[in-house]
Design an enzyme around this catalytic site. Structure first.
Site, short mmCIF file in Angstrom:
data_model
loop_
_atom_site.label_atom_id
_atom_site.label_comp_id
_atom_site.label_asym_id
_atom_site.label_seq_id
_atom_site.Cartn_x
_atom_site.Cartn_y
_atom_site.Cartn_z
N CYS A 5 7.62 -14.24 23.08
CA CYS A 5 7.33 -15.06 24.26
C CYS A 5 7.82 -14.27 25.47
CB CYS A 5 7.95 -16.46 24.17
SG CYS A 5 9.75 -16.54 24.15
N GLY A 6 7.86 -14.86 26.63
CA GLY A 6 8.23 -14.12 27.83
C GLY A 6 9.57 -13.42 27.71
N THR A 7 10.61 -14.16 27.30
CA THR A 7 11.94 -13.58 27.15
C THR A 7 12.37 -13.49 25.70
OG1 THR A 7 13.05 -15.72 27.29
CG2 THR A 7 12.71 -14.50 29.37
N HIS B 116 22.82 -6.23 9.17
CA HIS B 116 23.97 -7.13 9.06
C HIS B 116 23.59 -8.58 8.86
CE1 HIS B 116 27.13 -4.31 11.09
NE2 HIS B 116 26.47 -3.72 10.10
N ASP C 92 3.29 -16.72 22.66
CA ASP C 92 2.71 -17.57 23.69
C ASP C 92 1.99 -16.63 24.65
OD1 ASP C 92 4.69 -16.42 25.28
OD2 ASP C 92 5.61 -18.34 25.85
N HIS D 217 28.48 -8.78 4.50
CA HIS D 217 27.47 -9.46 5.32
C HIS D 217 26.80 -10.60 4.55
CE1 HIS D 217 28.14 -6.30 8.17
NE2 HIS D 217 27.86 -5.40 7.24
N GLY E 187 13.08 -18.81 24.03
CA GLY E 187 12.48 -20.05 23.53
C GLY E 187 12.05 -19.94 22.09
#
Length: 151
Positions: free
Chosen positions: A64-66, A97, A7, A132, A69
């Site tokens: 995205c920013g963090t 893993h 984004d 795993h 989302g």
């Protein structure tokens, strides 16, 4: 083939990652966004997740920013194991893993050098399988059961 999208909050970091992929000779398709105008991250997360889920791309990278989302969106798609990572160790473990098929990064929380190192580690790490794989099989079974139960 890797598909990548962001984004507006991840655009600059996405461009940095594309440069790394190009330097490494990794085929990459950019699914947007391509300018700084405000956009809705679900639209772009869905494009990448759908391509990986359907098998028309091997791996995906979302920014995205963090990264939160995009992670939520991508993990709604069947067969997607999108992992939000914030450092090289997490990116390595995402592949080793969890065999993450989408790496998710936060453009406002990770600097370009760290992002480059994270993507390189994720690409270079092999899935360890063994115990795993048994865990991933359990996740796949849950996913299948939930699809069957859906109204």
């Amino acid at each position: 083939m890797i598909v990548i999208a962001s984004d507006h909050g991840g655009l600059n970091l996405k461009d940095e990652i594309k440069a790394l992929l190009s330097e490494r000779g990794v085929a990459c398709e950019d699914l947007g966004t391509n300018n700084g105008d405000s956009v809705d991250y679900p639209d772009f997360g869905a494009k990448v997740a759908q391509r990986v889920s359907q098998g028309s791309a091997d791996l995906g990278i979302l920014v995205c920013g963090t990264g939160i989302g995009m992670s939520i969106v991508a993990n709604k798609f069947p067969g997607i194991r999108a992992a939000l990572a914030t450092d090289v160790f997490m990116a390595t473990m995402a592949k080793e893993h969890n065999n993450a098929n989408i790496l998710v990064l936060g453009g406002r929380v990770i600097d370009p050098a760290t992002a480059r190192a994270m993507v390189a580690a994720w690409l270079d790490t092999e899935f360890a399988a063994g115990r795993h794989q048994a865990r991933l099989d359990k996740i796949a079974a849950l996913e299948k059961d939930l699809r069957v139960q859906a109204p």
